[in-house]
Design a protein around this motif. Structure first.
Motif, PDB file in Angstrom:
ATOM      1  N   TYR A  71       0.838  -1.209   0.000  1.00 12.17           N
ATOM      2  CA  TYR A  71       0.000   0.000   0.000  1.00 12.17           C
ATOM      3  C   TYR A  71       0.867   1.251   0.000  1.00 12.17           C
ATOM      4  CZ  TYR A  71      -3.999  -2.901   0.406  1.00 12.17           C
ATOM      5  OH  TYR A  71      -4.969  -3.827   0.111  1.00 12.17           O
ATOM      6  N   THR A  72       0.458   2.213  -0.802  1.00  8.87           N
ATOM      7  CA  THR A  72       1.162   3.486  -0.813  1.00  8.87           C
ATOM      8  C   THR A  72       0.154   4.610  -0.975  1.00  8.87           C
ATOM      9  OG1 THR A  72       3.066   4.672  -1.714  1.00  8.87           O
ATOM     10  CG2 THR A  72       1.661   3.572  -3.295  1.00  8.87           C
ATOM     11  N   SER A  73       0.600   5.824  -0.623  1.00  8.29           N
ATOM     12  CA  SER A  73      -0.326   6.952  -0.625  1.00  8.29           C
ATOM     13  C   SER A  73      -0.467   7.556  -2.007  1.00  8.29           C
ATOM     14  CB  SER A  73       0.182   8.021   0.322  1.00  8.29           C
ATOM     15  OG  SER A  73       0.218   7.512   1.607  1.00  8.29           O
ATOM     16  N   GLU A  80      13.995  10.363  -1.713  1.00  2.44           N
ATOM     17  CA  GLU A  80      13.714  11.795  -1.777  1.00  2.44           C
ATOM     18  C   GLU A  80      14.925  12.455  -2.434  1.00  2.44           C
ATOM     19  OE1 GLU A  80      14.026  13.478   2.228  1.00  2.44           O
ATOM     20  OE2 GLU A  80      14.847  11.575   2.853  1.00  2.44           O
ATOM     21  N   PRO A  81      14.763  13.679  -2.872  1.00  3.49           N
ATOM     22  CA  PRO A  81      15.906  14.346  -3.479  1.00  3.49           C
ATOM     23  C   PRO A  81      17.012  14.555  -2.440  1.00  3.49           C
ATOM     24  CG  PRO A  81      13.853  15.534  -3.908  1.00  3.49           C
ATOM     25  CD  PRO A  81      13.555  14.511  -2.869  1.00  3.49           C
ATOM     26  N   ILE A  82      18.237  14.417  -2.871  1.00 11.04           N
ATOM     27  CA  ILE A  82      19.350  14.726  -1.968  1.00 11.04           C
ATOM     28  C   ILE A  82      19.918  16.073  -2.393  1.00 11.04           C
ATOM     29  CG2 ILE A  82      20.988  13.255  -3.293  1.00 11.04           C
ATOM     30  CD1 ILE A  82      22.371  12.805  -0.462  1.00 11.04           C
ATOM     31  N   ASP A 137      22.506   7.783  -6.557  1.00  9.81           N
ATOM     32  CA  ASP A 137      21.265   8.468  -6.146  1.00  9.81           C
ATOM     33  C   ASP A 137      20.171   7.820  -6.989  1.00  9.81           C
ATOM     34  OD1 ASP A 137      19.079  10.149  -5.957  1.00  9.81           O
ATOM     35  OD2 ASP A 137      20.182  11.999  -6.340  1.00  9.81           O
ATOM     36  N   THR A 138      19.358   6.979  -6.334  1.00 14.77           N
ATOM     37  CA  THR A 138      18.444   6.107  -7.080  1.00 14.77           C
ATOM     38  C   THR A 138      17.020   6.652  -7.044  1.00 14.77           C
ATOM     39  OG1 THR A 138      18.010   4.759  -5.115  1.00 14.77           O
ATOM     40  CG2 THR A 138      19.864   4.083  -6.495  1.00 14.77           C
ATOM     41  N   TRP A 139      16.482   6.950  -8.199  1.00 15.71           N
ATOM     42  CA  TRP A 139      15.079   7.395  -8.267  1.00 15.71           C
ATOM     43  C   TRP A 139      14.192   6.239  -8.704  1.00 15.71           C
ATOM     44  CZ3 TRP A 139      11.288   6.985 -11.825  1.00 15.71           C
ATOM     45  CH2 TRP A 139      10.072   7.615 -11.480  1.00 15.71           C
ATOM     46  N   TRP A 140      13.151   6.022  -7.929  1.00 20.33           N
ATOM     47  CA  TRP A 140      12.133   5.029  -8.300  1.00 20.33           C
ATOM     48  C   TRP A 140      10.952   5.161  -7.368  1.00 20.33           C
ATOM     49  CZ3 TRP A 140      11.709   0.063  -5.445  1.00 20.33           C
ATOM     50  CH2 TRP A 140      12.599  -0.023  -4.351  1.00 20.33           C
ATOM     51  N   GLN A 141       9.992   4.251  -7.475  1.00 18.03           N
ATOM     52  CA  GLN A 141       8.738   4.344  -6.715  1.00 18.03           C
ATOM     53  C   GLN A 141       8.203   2.951  -6.380  1.00 18.03           C
ATOM     54  OE1 GLN A 141       6.587   6.229 -10.107  1.00 18.03           O
ATOM     55  NE2 GLN A 141       6.435   7.999  -8.749  1.00 18.03           N
ATOM     56  N   THR A 142       7.278   2.922  -5.435  1.00 21.62           N
ATOM     57  CA  THR A 142       6.596   1.663  -5.119  1.00 21.62           C
ATOM     58  C   THR A 142       6.057   1.044  -6.417  1.00 21.62           C
ATOM     59  OG1 THR A 142       5.925   2.655  -3.030  1.00 21.62           O
ATOM     60  CG2 THR A 142       4.755   0.665  -3.692  1.00 21.62           C
TER      61      THR A 142
HETATM   62  O1  PRX Z   1       8.913  11.765  -5.404  1.00 17.17           O
HETATM   63  C1  PRX Z   1       9.732  10.661  -5.662  1.00 17.17           C
HETATM   64  C2  PRX Z   1      10.488  10.293  -4.404  1.00 17.17           C
HETATM   65  O2  PRX Z   1       9.736   9.279  -3.776  1.00 17.17           O
HETATM   66  C3  PRX Z   1       8.567   8.974  -4.543  1.00 17.17           C
HETATM   67  C4  PRX Z   1       8.256   7.513  -4.456  1.00 17.17           C
HETATM   68  O3  PRX Z   1       7.950   7.178  -3.134  1.00 17.17           O
HETATM   69  P1  PRX Z   1       7.766   5.660  -2.722  1.00 17.17           P
HETATM   70  O4  PRX Z   1       6.808   5.010  -3.637  1.00 17.17           O
HETATM   71  O5  PRX Z   1       7.446   5.639  -1.267  1.00 17.17           O
HETATM   72  O6  PRX Z   1       9.163   4.991  -2.957  1.00 17.17           O
HETATM   73  C5  PRX Z   1      10.275   5.452  -2.265  1.00 17.17           C
HETATM   74  C6  PRX Z   1      11.446   4.519  -2.479  1.00 17.17           C
HETATM   75  C7  PRX Z   1      11.723   4.147  -3.863  1.00 17.17           C
HETATM   76  C8  PRX Z   1       8.913   9.422  -5.941  1.00 17.17           C
HETATM   77  O7  PRX Z   1       7.770   9.658  -6.710  1.00 17.17           O
HETATM   78  N1  PRX Z   1      11.840   9.779  -4.700  1.00 17.17           N
HETATM   79  C9  PRX Z   1      12.266   8.498  -4.640  1.00 17.17           C
HETATM   80  N2  PRX Z   1      13.582   8.427  -4.916  1.00 17.17           N
HETATM   81  C10 PRX Z   1      14.008   9.679  -5.182  1.00 17.17           C
HETATM   82  C11 PRX Z   1      12.898  10.537  -5.047  1.00 17.17           C
HETATM   83  N3  PRX Z   1      12.990  11.858  -5.295  1.00 17.17           N
HETATM   84  C12 PRX Z   1      14.197  12.348  -5.668  1.00 17.17           C
HETATM   85  N4  PRX Z   1      15.303  11.579  -5.798  1.00 17.17           N
HETATM   86  C13 PRX Z   1      15.267  10.252  -5.557  1.00 17.17           C
HETATM   87  N5  PRX Z   1      16.374   9.517  -5.671  1.00 17.17           N
END
Ligand code: PRX
Length: 655
Positions: free
Chosen positions: A271-273, A396-398, A419-424
């Motif tokens: 579950y995610t928001s 989150e952004p660093i 610095d890894t960007w991804w989502q649930t």
């Molecule tokens: O806004 C982005 C931020 O976290 C969101 C995803 O949150 P969640 O599904 O809880 O997953 C977090 C763990 C992967 C994104 O839409 N986010 C995630 N990683 C980054 C980020 N924002 C900036 N830089 C990142 N590396």
């Protein structure tokens, strides 16, 4: 674009020019040693995705191979069609048949310092036993099982055992309240709950079983509760429903063949928001998720057999699913699992763990990094961190200054940072440096992984120019993409596939510089990121409104030096209630009770009215500006219904 957050350090991100590269020695030994190699891989994936993913998938064990790699009809994808596998088999059995049988899979440390090591073959035995326990309790392929535990090897064993028998796990982070847990159990109609009696957090025992008991008053689908004894706190056991893990496991056989799962059989719900309504159950399936978890973990963390990897995320979040439970085990890695707070009993705990367990790869969140900066370099410098070779961040952004501190003080200028960007929803890392190849720019997640196509576009789907801010979208299918919002197909289509024509919409704003580097600018919807945790403003607003004193509530965020953002709640009260400091505390605690402590508003402001448009919509943009201390509210206020509401909100009336 209604930008939700002005993330801290954004100004310095726009000016950031520094570039860092891995050392020649690091690159030479890495899986992808240069940008030439990256470009070659990227182009190969673009040219023939079926061959690219098919070749990667061949490194895994399949009971039956696929007829076709992918079927894609936006928004529906199927990967490795006709194939059968089991992710637990790939995470354990394949290693047990090799020299890795006696390799450490998990080095566990409790908050009190107790330790345990599980080799691959020991972990395999424990998982098989627990899988048999699940079967004996009537859990079958396709059944949903909720898991509510603290960080421990048993938490991973619970997930792996579900996967082994084909049950769909739904892990609920141990910090969520009984109401939040009950909502998630009911949404998934979970048949069983696996929990622990308690978990240590900063020296206190949190009574997890009590939270489960409170939740289950309203959960008719749950027939069995299996309780792992960890903290020895007093618990009450309901006859016929509740069972001790150790008692059932003592009777179970160590022989449990892995269920043959179709590639598209569901593996888990998490579950995610979102921006509206209740949290959504993101559904991931078996084959594609497995392939992408293994592939991304191997390449982003450049994982090798001699590494000791430590991801500090809790298994209650997606990071703990993909980069604690599945990715490392699929790659036969050794990893550290830690039960408690990384700054308990003092700010040296994290560095002490790294030194004692000789950690080589550390993956953590910018929030943690910022709090360690504040604690002082001396905590880091007391420890020998010479084993570290690679660092990572997520969630989150660093901000560049935190990046530089991490690089200099923790990594001693020799460890690349991913610095890894991804989502649930994406299931795995989408944008990140490959550490031996990609030159790093502090504050940028850099470039998409080979096989991933991202774009930054305007609302109509047309691409933005270099450095122009826009919506971040993913334009081609990838194996670990979410398949559905559990039980709510309409929401799946509407949230992700309707805003931008022909693409998956991430909910994030971003820009791409002239060299193709992606700079994430934060959420553009009503989702806020607090300490790397994702929360929907509407969830917190509904929690507030469920209190008897509250007439209306609106949540806004403002930048916070440590947490990235903090929450300000604007509240109007029903007549007869007085907005004093007692009520503020009561409302804060009410949100904790309804959702959990991560959602606690940092500040409550009572107001006579909230600023609304003539059509009755709360003007969140204005509230955001007020929360940020901006007295000269800018932009168009011409649709504002009652200007005096705004005037009153600007004055921060403390009582
Ligand atoms: O806004 C982005 C931020 O976290 C969101 C995803 O949150 P969640 O599904 O809880 O997953 C977090 C763990 C992967 C994104 O839409 N986010 C995630 N990683 C980054 C980020 N924002 C900036 N830089 C990142 N590396």
């Amino acid at each position: 674009m209604a930008k939700q957050q002005e993330n801290m350090g954004m100004d310095s991100v726009l000016k950031e020019k520094r570039i860092f590269k891995a050392s020649v020695q690091f690159s030479k030994k890495s899986h992808v040693p240069s940008m030439v190699a990256y470009d070659k891989m990227y182009k190969a994936a673009e040219k023939s995705p079926d061959k690219f993913w098919g070749d990667i998938a061949k490194n895994f064990f399949w009971f039956k191979t696929w007829k076709k790699v992918v079927n894609w009809k936006n928004p529906d994808a199927q990967w490795f069609i006709g194939a059968q596998t089991n992710i637990c088999y790939n995470a354990l059995d394949v290693h047990v048949g090799t020299w890795r049988a006696n390799k450490a899979a998990i080095i566990f440390e409790g908050e009190h310092g107790d330790q345990a090591v599980y080799t691959y073959s020991q972990l395999h035995r424990e998982v098989c036993k627990f899988a048999n326990v699940l079967k004996r309790r009537g859990i079958e392929k396709g059944d949903r099982v909720a898991i509510y535990m603290g960080m421990s090897p048993q938490l991973m064993i619970a997930l792996l055992a579900c996967a082994r028998v084909g049950a769909v796990h739904s892990v609920v982070f141990g910090g969520f309240s009984s109401t939040a847990l009950a909502d998630r159990i009911n949404d998934a109609k979970a048949k069983a709950v696996i929990c622990s009696d308690g978990v240590s957090r900063r020296g206190n025992v949190i009574d997890l079983k009590k939270v489960v008991d409170d939740a289950l008053v309203n959960c008719p689908s749950v027939l069995n509760v299996i309780v792992f004894q960890r903290s020895n706190n007093a618990v009450s056991m309901v006859e016929g429903r509740d069972h001790w893990w150790h008692e059932l496991a003592a009777l179970a056989s160590v022989d449990c063949p892995a269920e043959k799962m179709s590639s598209e059989d569901p593996l888990f719900i998490l579950y995610t928001s979102g921006s509206t309504g209740k949290p959504k159950g993101i559904m991931h399936t078996t084959g594609g998720y497995m392939v992408y978890a293994g592939y991304s973990h191997k390449h982003v963390f450049d994982i090798k057999d001699e590494d000791v990897y430590w991801c500090t995320a809790d298994v209650g979040w997606i990071t703990g699913h993909t980069y604690v439970t599945y990715g490392p085990l699929l790659n036969g890695a050794t990893q550290v699992i830690y039960e408690g707070a990384v700054n308990y009993p003092d700010w040296g705990r994290i560095w002490d763990i790294i030194e004692r367990h000789k950690v080589t790869i550390l993956y953590t969140a910018p929030t943690a990094i910022r709090s360690f900066i504040r604690a002082g370099d001396e905590w880091v410098n007391k420890h020998n961190l010479s084993t570290l070779r690679l660092l990572g961040t997520v969630g989150e952004p660093i901000n560049p200054e935190a990046w530089i501190w991490y690089y200099n003080v923790v990594g001693k200028k020799k460890c690349p940072i991913v610095d890894t960007w991804w989502q649930t929803e994406t299931g795995g890392i989408m944008i990140s440096p490959l550490p031996g190849a990609t030159p790093m720019k502090p504050g940028s997640a850099t470039k998409p992984l080979p096989g991933i196509s991202v774009s930054i576009v305007k609302k109509d789907g047309s691409p933005c120019k270099a450095n122009e801010g826009g919506f971040l979208v993913i334009t081609k299918p990838w194996p670990s993409m979410l398949r559905d919002v559990y039980g709510d197909r309409d929401r799946f289509v509407k949230t992700y596939w309707s805003d931008i024509p022909g693409a998956y919409f991430t909910g994030d704003g971003a820009r791409r510089d002239k060299e193709g580097y992606v700079w994430i600018m934060g959420r553009v919807d009503d989702v806020v990121n607090i300490s790397g945790h994702r929360l929907g403003t509407s969830e917190i607003e509904s929690a507030l409104v469920s209190h008897e004193a509250v007439a209306e509530a609106a949540i806004a965020s403002r930048p916070d030096e440590i947490k990235g953002n903090s929450l300000v709640a604007f509240v109007t009260l029903k007549s007869g209630y007085h907005g004093d400091s007692d009520l503020k505390h009561e409302l804060q605690n009410h949100v904790v009770k309804e959702i959990g402590s991560i959602a606690r508003p940092d500040e409550i402001r009572f107001a006579e009215a909230l600023p609304k448009t003539r059509s009755g919509k709360i003007m969140r943009r204005l509230l955001r500006e007020i929360a940020n201390g901006n007295m000269n509210v800018s932009g168009d206020t011409s649709t504002l219904e009652d200007f005096s509401a705004l005037e009153k909100l600007r004055v921060h009336d403390d009582e």
